[in-house]
Design an enzyme around this catalytic site. Structure first.
Site, PDB file in Angstrom:
ATOM      1  CG  LEU A 195      81.515  24.676  33.707  1.00 22.37           C
ATOM      2  CD1 LEU A 195      81.830  23.248  34.158  1.00 22.37           C
ATOM      3  CD2 LEU A 195      81.181  24.688  32.210  1.00 22.37           C
ATOM      4  N   GLY A 196      81.407  27.579  36.464  1.00 18.79           N
ATOM      5  CA  GLY A 196      82.445  28.527  36.869  1.00 18.79           C
ATOM      6  C   GLY A 196      83.150  29.218  35.735  1.00 18.79           C
ATOM      7  CB  VAL A 197      83.003  29.093  32.102  1.00 14.79           C
ATOM      8  CG1 VAL A 197      83.313  29.942  30.876  1.00 14.79           C
ATOM      9  CG2 VAL A 197      83.946  27.912  32.178  1.00 14.79           C
ATOM     10  CG  HIS A 207      57.959  41.406  39.997  1.00 14.92           C
ATOM     11  ND1 HIS A 207      58.117  40.855  38.749  1.00 14.92           N
ATOM     12  CD2 HIS A 207      56.914  42.252  39.884  1.00 14.92           C
ATOM     13  CE1 HIS A 207      57.213  41.347  37.921  1.00 14.92           C
ATOM     14  NE2 HIS A 207      56.466  42.206  38.588  1.00 14.92           N
ATOM     15  CG  ASP A 235      60.074  38.143  38.076  1.00 11.95           C
ATOM     16  OD1 ASP A 235      59.819  38.019  39.292  1.00 11.95           O
ATOM     17  OD2 ASP A 235      59.567  39.044  37.374  1.00 11.95           O
ATOM     18  N   GLY A 273      50.430  45.716  37.171  1.00 12.98           N
ATOM     19  CA  GLY A 273      49.272  44.894  37.496  1.00 12.98           C
ATOM     20  C   GLY A 273      49.092  43.741  36.540  1.00 12.98           C
ATOM     21  CG  ASN A 274      48.869  43.742  32.174  1.00 12.25           C
ATOM     22  OD1 ASN A 274      48.787  44.924  31.899  1.00 12.25           O
ATOM     23  ND2 ASN A 274      47.959  42.858  31.797  1.00 12.25           N
ATOM     24  CB  SER A 275      53.587  41.560  37.002  1.00  3.90           C
ATOM     25  OG  SER A 275      54.361  42.598  36.479  1.00  3.90           O
TER      26      SER A 275
END
Length: 458
Positions: A250-252, A86, A116, A196-198
């Protein structure tokens, strides 16, 4: 065992000695880690830098958006830097300032919105010094109560140091500004984390990076979150090698196996996940997995909870035939499923959603997800029937009628809606009918159901 950094890396300094830790641990960590932390300044791209000014009868150029700031960690001497997705998402220009105030432009190597995490590279032929390369630690070995140090650039104050403890591990967050990742296993800390820490490091007292600072709770003091470095390093390695992350599908749609559900299914609590639904035509469906099965193992790996299940499936190689251990009616059995590639995640902000979702998916201005998915659980983890609303388009018929995030869609024109497939099938059949559509919903947090009449808008 320490987690190695991305790709080939110039040998960095070792961990701090016991003497350094005892005589002044925070001072030693700060001095050890500060050269590895960078400040990132980003100008975001805009859909249109120019717009038509009707008063002037000509094209007028918009004032450019102010830069946004974040942090990053240097991974290698050839200029690879780890940060949050982000921080750099949709960047038109990226400038990186090192601890000695040297400034470089940078390019995006790869992005992974589902964790992220992003990887960028400095545009320079100069090799960085050994003391500028961060050493990776073992986030799996972190213990609640252990001291940690966060370094970053909050509010533009470069290389600010704060200290705290590991408050908890394995946290899931419902919503994060800038995009909520699908794969979550956050470290919670009371070390101060602010805008700003991100992208900056969370380190142990040996000066080893154990997490990437990602989020904070504005309403709570001392509530910050970091991505474990074990996850971040793995993603960054794949981004460096291929530019993207490939995950299995997988679709579960999994549910946590609570004590009551475990007893009802003849299973052991805390061992496995419940198949709340199985997507039609998915690898799970084709391999014979049914709704109500308890999934115990994926590819030989034991599954204990939904987070572990999602991680195990994501690690599978698309195209591989994989054994899935299940419990059905109290009887263990092993099925075989051919794994597919996980489809890309849905857009998470308004601009992306309105631009990227098809008309079908945005029927009546709604995006819905199956119960048990991460997206649905973030919006409403108590929904026990229907599909869960995960996005409502501004100005849509649904917003006008009061449908909100986390509401459950139970019926459309009297037809039961159990899965997204049901919802999409009905939306295709009813699209363009020209009169209101009767929808049965249950508002988030309410027990009673409500009918809503929705009319399509042109």
């Amino acid at each position: 065992m320490g987690i190695s950094a991305v790709g080939a890396q110039t040998p960095s300094r070792g961990a701090l000695s016991d003497g350094e830790m005892l005589t002044g641990p925070f001072i030693a960590v700060a001095e050890h880690l500060r050269p590895t932390v960078v400040s990132i300044s980003v100008r975001k791209s805009r859909d249109a830098d120019n717009f038509w000014d009707p008063e002037r009868g000509s094209v007028k150029r918009q004032r450019s958006a102010p830069p946004q700031f974040g942090s990053g960690v240097i991974l290698s001497a050839d200029g690879y830097v780890l940060t949050n997705n982000h921080v750099i998402d949709r960047a038109s220009t990226i400038r990186v300032t090192l601890s000695d105030n040297t400034e470089y432009s940078a390019r995006i190597v790869g992005q992974d919105p589902e964790t992220d995490i992003a990887l960028i590279r400095l545009l320079t032929n100069a090799r960085l010094r050994d003391d500028q390369i961060a050493q990776m630690g073992d986030s799996d070995a972190l213990r609640v109560g252990e001291w940690v140090v966060a370094i970053g650039n909050p509010f533009g104050f470069q290389r600010t140091v704060s200290a705290g403890v590991v408050s908890a591990k394995g946290r899931l967050l419902e919503e994060i500004e800038g995009g909520t990742p699908s794969f979550q296993d956050f470290i919670q800390t009371d070390a101060s984390i602010n805008p700003g820490n991100s992208g900056g490091p969370l380190a142990n007292l040996r000066g080893q990076v154990v997490g990437i600072n990602t989020a904070y709770r504005p309403s709570g003091v001392g509530v910050g979150f970091a991505i474990p470095i074990s996850l971040a390093s793995k993603v960054a390695k794949e981004l460096r090698e291929t530019g993207h992350v490939t995950r299995g599908f997988l679709g579960v749609h999994p549910q946590e196996l609570t004590a009551d559900l475990a007893e009802a299914r003849g299973a052991e609590p805390g061992r496995g996940v419940l198949a709340g639904d199985v997507q039609k035509g998915s690898p799970a469906d084709q391999g014979g997995i049914r709704r109500g099965d308890v999934i115990l193992e994926v590819g030989g790996q034991r599954v204990r909870d939904v987070v572990g299940y999602l991680r195990a499936v994501a690690d599978l190689r698309p195209g591989a035939r994989t054994p899935i251990g299940i419990l059905r009616d109290g009887r263990p059995m092993t099925l075989s499923c051919v794994i597919r590639m996980r489809p890309p995640p849905p857009p998470q902000d308004r601009e992306e959603a309105e631009a990227g979702f098809s008309r079908e998916k945005l029927w009546m201005g709604l995006v819905v997800h199956d119960r048990g998915t991460i997206e649905a659980r973030r919006a409403n983890d108590e929904a026990d029937e229907g599909v869960v609303v995960t996005y409502v388009a501004p100005g849509s018929a649904s917003e006008e009628k009061g449908i909100g995030l986390g509401d459950a869609i139970l019926e459309v024109e009297g037809a039961r809606v159990s899965t997204v497939t049901d919802y999409q099938s009905l939306s295709r059949r009813l699209e363009g009918r020209g009169r209101p559509v009767l929808v049965l919903i249950r508002k988030k947090g309410e027990e009673v159901t409500t009918f809503v009449a929705l009319r399509e808008r042109n």
